[in-house]
Enzyme design. Structure first.
Site, PDB file in Angstrom:
ATOM      1  N   ARG A   1      -7.181  12.632   1.064  1.00 39.91           N
ATOM      2  CA  ARG A   1      -6.077  13.089   1.924  1.00 39.91           C
ATOM      3  C   ARG A   1      -4.723  12.594   1.447  1.00 39.91           C
ATOM      4  NH1 ARG A   1      -7.207   9.770   7.468  1.00 39.91           N
ATOM      5  NH2 ARG A   1      -9.257  10.665   7.186  1.00 39.91           N
TER       6      ARG A   1
ATOM      7  N   THR B   1      -8.159   3.334   8.608  1.00 40.84           N
ATOM      8  CA  THR B   1      -9.383   2.538   8.675  1.00 40.84           C
ATOM      9  C   THR B   1      -9.439   1.834  10.039  1.00 40.84           C
ATOM     10  OG1 THR B   1      -9.004   2.172   6.344  1.00 40.84           O
ATOM     11  CG2 THR B   1     -10.769   0.910   7.349  1.00 40.84           C
TER      12      THR B   1
ATOM     13  N   GLU C   1     -10.831  -9.776   3.250  1.00 45.73           N
ATOM     14  CA  GLU C   1      -9.565  -9.362   3.869  1.00 45.73           C
ATOM     15  C   GLU C   1      -9.856  -9.188   5.355  1.00 45.73           C
ATOM     16  OE1 GLU C   1      -7.305  -6.170   2.065  1.00 45.73           O
ATOM     17  OE2 GLU C   1      -6.326  -5.725   3.968  1.00 45.73           O
TER      18      GLU C   1
ATOM     19  N   HIS D   1      -3.669  -4.740   7.806  1.00 43.12           N
ATOM     20  CA  HIS D   1      -3.802  -3.587   8.694  1.00 43.12           C
ATOM     21  C   HIS D   1      -2.900  -3.733   9.910  1.00 43.12           C
ATOM     22  CE1 HIS D   1      -5.330   0.079  10.338  1.00 43.12           C
ATOM     23  NE2 HIS D   1      -5.919   0.282   9.183  1.00 43.12           N
TER      24      HIS D   1
ATOM     25  N   HIS E   1      -5.740   3.483  -1.493  1.00 44.40           N
ATOM     26  CA  HIS E   1      -7.063   3.812  -0.957  1.00 44.40           C
ATOM     27  C   HIS E   1      -7.412   5.209  -1.446  1.00 44.40           C
ATOM     28  CE1 HIS E   1      -9.716   3.966   2.958  1.00 44.40           C
ATOM     29  NE2 HIS E   1     -10.384   4.318   1.879  1.00 44.40           N
TER      30      HIS E   1
ATOM     31  N   GLU F   1      -8.733   0.220  -2.661  1.00 43.83           N
ATOM     32  CA  GLU F   1      -9.557   0.228  -1.447  1.00 43.83           C
ATOM     33  C   GLU F   1     -10.459   1.439  -1.529  1.00 43.83           C
ATOM     34  OE1 GLU F   1      -6.820   0.632   1.736  1.00 43.83           O
ATOM     35  OE2 GLU F   1      -6.077  -1.395   1.570  1.00 43.83           O
TER      36      GLU F   1
ATOM     37  N   HIS G   1       0.921   6.228   1.883  1.00 44.59           N
ATOM     38  CA  HIS G   1       1.635   7.192   2.728  1.00 44.59           C
ATOM     39  C   HIS G   1       2.776   7.906   2.020  1.00 44.59           C
ATOM     40  CE1 HIS G   1      -1.142   6.534   5.782  1.00 44.59           C
ATOM     41  NE2 HIS G   1      -0.855   5.258   5.915  1.00 44.59           N
TER      42      HIS G   1
ATOM     43  N   ASN H   1       0.851  -1.190   0.000  1.00 47.13           N
ATOM     44  CA  ASN H   1       0.000   0.000   0.000  1.00 47.13           C
ATOM     45  C   ASN H   1       0.893   1.248   0.000  1.00 47.13           C
ATOM     46  OD1 ASN H   1      -1.448   2.264   1.036  1.00 47.13           O
ATOM     47  ND2 ASN H   1      -3.089   0.881   1.641  1.00 47.13           N
TER      48      ASN H   1
ATOM     49  N   ARG I   1      -9.565   7.902  -0.872  1.00 45.01           N
ATOM     50  CA  ARG I   1     -10.526   8.307   0.151  1.00 45.01           C
ATOM     51  C   ARG I   1     -11.385   9.443  -0.368  1.00 45.01           C
ATOM     52  NH1 ARG I   1      -8.648   6.277   5.538  1.00 45.01           N
ATOM     53  NH2 ARG I   1     -10.438   7.401   6.318  1.00 45.01           N
TER      54      ARG I   1
HETATM   55  N1  PXP Z   1      -5.816  -3.278   4.215  1.00 44.58           N
HETATM   56  C1  PXP Z   1      -6.791  -2.359   4.270  1.00 44.58           C
HETATM   57  C2  PXP Z   1      -8.163  -2.770   3.870  1.00 44.58           C
HETATM   58  C3  PXP Z   1      -6.539  -1.028   4.655  1.00 44.58           C
HETATM   59  O1  PXP Z   1      -7.535  -0.124   4.712  1.00 44.58           O
HETATM   60  C4  PXP Z   1      -5.206  -0.665   4.973  1.00 44.58           C
HETATM   61  C5  PXP Z   1      -4.874   0.760   5.322  1.00 44.58           C
HETATM   62  O2  PXP Z   1      -5.097   1.554   4.204  1.00 44.58           O
HETATM   63  C6  PXP Z   1      -4.208  -1.654   4.880  1.00 44.58           C
HETATM   64  C7  PXP Z   1      -4.543  -2.954   4.531  1.00 44.58           C
HETATM   65  C8  PXP Z   1      -2.766  -1.360   5.196  1.00 44.58           C
HETATM   66  O3  PXP Z   1      -2.644  -1.033   6.550  1.00 44.58           O
HETATM   67  P1  PXP Z   1      -1.261  -0.541   7.129  1.00 44.58           P
HETATM   68  O4  PXP Z   1      -0.946   0.765   6.481  1.00 44.58           O
HETATM   69  O5  PXP Z   1      -1.531  -0.422   8.597  1.00 44.58           O
HETATM   70  O6  PXP Z   1      -0.242  -1.589   6.791  1.00 44.58           O
END
Ligand code: PXP
Length: 243
Positions: free
Chosen positions: A51, A103, A152, A191, A45, A72, A12, A9, A47
């Site tokens: 953001r 999330t 998931e 997550h 994601h 996402e 960030h 992901n 959003r």
């Molecule tokens: N899976 C989902 C569905 C999420 O919403 C997120 C955060 O965007 C992640 C995985 C990744 O989470 P993390 O950034 O805490 O690794």
């Protein structure tokens, strides 16, 4: 399954860019390096408040990602329109609150009525569908009733748990994964996973895919994106071999 797939992901990277309104750092470039490091999928994601990831990122990633693109998103008409136009390989529906830092929870059974038309639209668009759900067997059964391709399982409660709650939280994830496997759903997890707690999740027999963001991007600051991803790929391979 021969190994566990890793979805990286890159949200960030976009968070840093958006904090100053600059053109850098570019999540598209990060996605390329993540693939070089062994990522099997790029996850973003989009959003409602934009953001971090922007439509521009999603559109470029659709054209540049060589592995698979997982979007996402919340159940929101505007984002559904974008998803059906851009056509990622997979959509993961997540609950979304504007105030949250990230999330906070997975989808539960209460959302089934709201989810059904969104799931149908995504499937009609020829896009695979995953639901981000709380680690509860009933949430898995609800996803199964909705005829999604994948669940998931939310690992955030496990990741954030104090030492004395961790084993119990892992048991909840285990039970949800096992329910998913027995119903014939593909099982992913994600997550809050990092370079320490990911190993325990790799031991769960049904888990086929992990989506990990924050810990990889944080580590990439010091060792670079490609190495940060490769370290996690290797750790996941070790965890898988220990099953
Ligand atoms: N899976 C989902 C569905 C999420 O919403 C997120 C955060 O965007 C992640 C995985 C990744 O989470 P993390 O950034 O805490 O690794």
């Amino acid at each position: 399954m021969e190994r566990i797939r890793l979805g990286v992901n890159v949200d960030h990277v976009a968070s840093v860019r958006q904090s100053r309104g600059t053109k850098y750092p570019d999540p598209v470039f990060a996605a390329f390096l993540a693939e070089q490091g062994g990522a099997d999928q790029i996850t973003v994601h989009l959003r409602e408040d934009r953001r971090h990831i922007q439509e521009r990122d999603l559109e470029i990633l659709r054209r540049t990602v060589a592995t698979a693109l997982n979007l996402e998103m919340a159940v929101a008409e505007e984002i559904l329109d974008i998803a059906c136009r851009v056509k990622p390989d997979m959509v993961t529906l997540v609950p979304e609150k504007r105030q949250e830092l990230t999330t906070e929870r997975g989808l539960g059974t209460a959302e089934e009525g709201v989810l059904a038309p969104a799931v149908a639209r995504i499937k009609d668009g020829g896009i695979k569908i995953s639901l981000f759900i709380d680690p509860e067997p009933e949430a898995v059964r609800s996803a199964h009733r909705l005829e999604v391709d994948q669940v998931e399982i939310h690992t955030g409660f496990f990741a954030d748990a104090p030492e004395d709650r961790r084993a119990a939280e892992l048991e909840r994830i285990k039970a949800a994964c096992s329910e998913g496997g027995s119903l014939g759903l593909a099982v992913a997890a994600g997550h809050g996973l990092d370079y320490v707690n990911t190993r325990a999740i790799c031991h769960l027999p049904e888990v086929e895919e992990l989506n990990i963001g924050h810990s990889i991007i944080a580590r990439a600051l010091f060792v670079g994106m490609e190495s940060a991803v490769r370290e996690l790929v290797n750790l996941m391979a070790e965890g898988f071999a220990e099953r």
